[in-house]
Design a protein around this motif. Sequence first.
Motif, mmCIF file in Angstrom:
data_model
loop_
_atom_site.group_PDB
_atom_site.id
_atom_site.type_symbol
_atom_site.label_atom_id
_atom_site.label_comp_id
_atom_site.label_asym_id
_atom_site.label_seq_id
_atom_site.Cartn_x
_atom_site.Cartn_y
_atom_site.Cartn_z
ATOM 1 N N SER A 1 0.995 -1.343 0.083
ATOM 2 C CA SER A 1 -0.075 -0.094 0.406
ATOM 3 C C SER A 1 1.333 1.366 -0.319
ATOM 4 N N GLU A 2 2.212 1.208 0.153
ATOM 5 C CA GLU A 2 3.326 2.135 0.699
ATOM 6 C C GLU A 2 3.476 2.283 -1.123
ATOM 7 N N TYR A 3 4.224 1.445 -1.198
ATOM 8 C CA TYR A 3 4.872 1.248 -2.407
ATOM 9 C C TYR A 3 4.811 1.267 -4.020
ATOM 10 N N TYR A 4 3.449 0.558 -3.859
ATOM 11 C CA TYR A 4 2.884 0.098 -4.944
ATOM 12 C C TYR A 4 1.536 0.993 -5.226
ATOM 13 N N ASN A 5 1.280 0.510 -6.693
ATOM 14 C CA ASN A 5 -0.130 1.286 -6.736
ATOM 15 C C ASN A 5 -1.261 0.248 -6.568
ATOM 16 N N GLU A 6 -2.911 0.904 -6.709
ATOM 17 C CA GLU A 6 -3.910 0.850 -6.187
ATOM 18 C C GLU A 6 -4.100 -0.857 -6.801
ATOM 19 N N SER A 7 -3.304 -1.311 -7.794
ATOM 20 C CA SER A 7 -3.673 -2.674 -9.015
ATOM 21 C C SER A 7 -2.909 -3.265 -8.648
ATOM 22 N N SER A 8 -2.134 -3.549 -7.325
ATOM 23 C CA SER A 8 -1.202 -4.134 -7.213
ATOM 24 C C SER A 8 -1.954 -4.754 -6.374
ATOM 25 N N LYS B 1 0.620 -1.549 -14.214
ATOM 26 C CA LYS B 1 0.038 -0.003 -15.114
ATOM 27 C C LYS B 1 -0.334 -0.696 -16.191
ATOM 28 N N GLY C 1 2.228 -6.126 -9.625
ATOM 29 C CA GLY C 1 2.661 -4.531 -9.885
ATOM 30 C C GLY C 1 1.606 -4.726 -11.525
ATOM 31 N N ASN D 1 -2.074 1.821 -18.444
ATOM 32 C CA ASN D 1 -2.517 3.005 -19.754
ATOM 33 C C ASN D 1 -2.609 3.487 -20.829
#
Length: 264
Positions: A120-127, A146, A144, A148
């Motif tokens: 939660s601290e170092y990856y995005n919400e799709s991880s 991303k 993880g 786009n």
Amino acid sequence: MSEVESIVRQIIQTSPAGDDTTIIKDIKTLLSNANSDRLISNVLRDHYTQEVKNIQDCGDMKLVRINGDYRFEIFDLKKDILFDYDFIGNKVIDIESGVPNELKDESVESLQEELEQYISEYYNESSYGMVIPHNDGIKVLIVGEKLNDANYYNGKWVSVYTLANDGRFSVVFKIKVHYYEDGNVVMNSVNEKEIGQSTKAQLINDVSRFDNEYELDIMKKINSLNEEKFKNLRRLMPISRAKIQWGRAIGNYKLGQDVAGGRH
């Protein structure tokens, strides 16, 4: 294996990170026969026996496909469920309660909480990440993504850490990034190495440290390519050391005059 199946496998195995829907659609167009769904589904199933798929389109489920060590069913330890996946329909099917007993270990629950906090601290919400006990030790998986397409790039990070019962610690990194604006460039990095020793108490801290080290190493290599290798492939200025004035002024240069028909 038929030639058609071999080609389909190669397409799927070398495809960039992103939604499988586009790949499935393209392959079905190429095959254009009634058996294409079964062939594509089987190949994707085999493919994700070696890879990890983050399934994000299942309502409130956040599920990861874990492969190789156990039977085919996909599982979620937190929800205590087994399920299968329809790769063509892109949906979870055949949900059953109760994962195998050998996958249950109360000692990893705190590790799972630590891992989720780290992600939660170092990856995005799709991880997503999962701590998995097995007979020889513990596995930690992180996926993880991303995606786009609006800005013409997709990427996927997978790290699989193994802590053996004797303390041996190893990791496999798989990173794939695809840029396709005004071109088509894929970075595909796979790195497998023995790290040394670790413990359950230190496990997630070590995961964080080696994730960071590998990311910095990748960034350093990319910067080296940009600043050294690629730069040496082209001359930034002409021999005159003066910037070319593009547009109407191009006629002042001999090459521009030749092109414009000013000299013969």
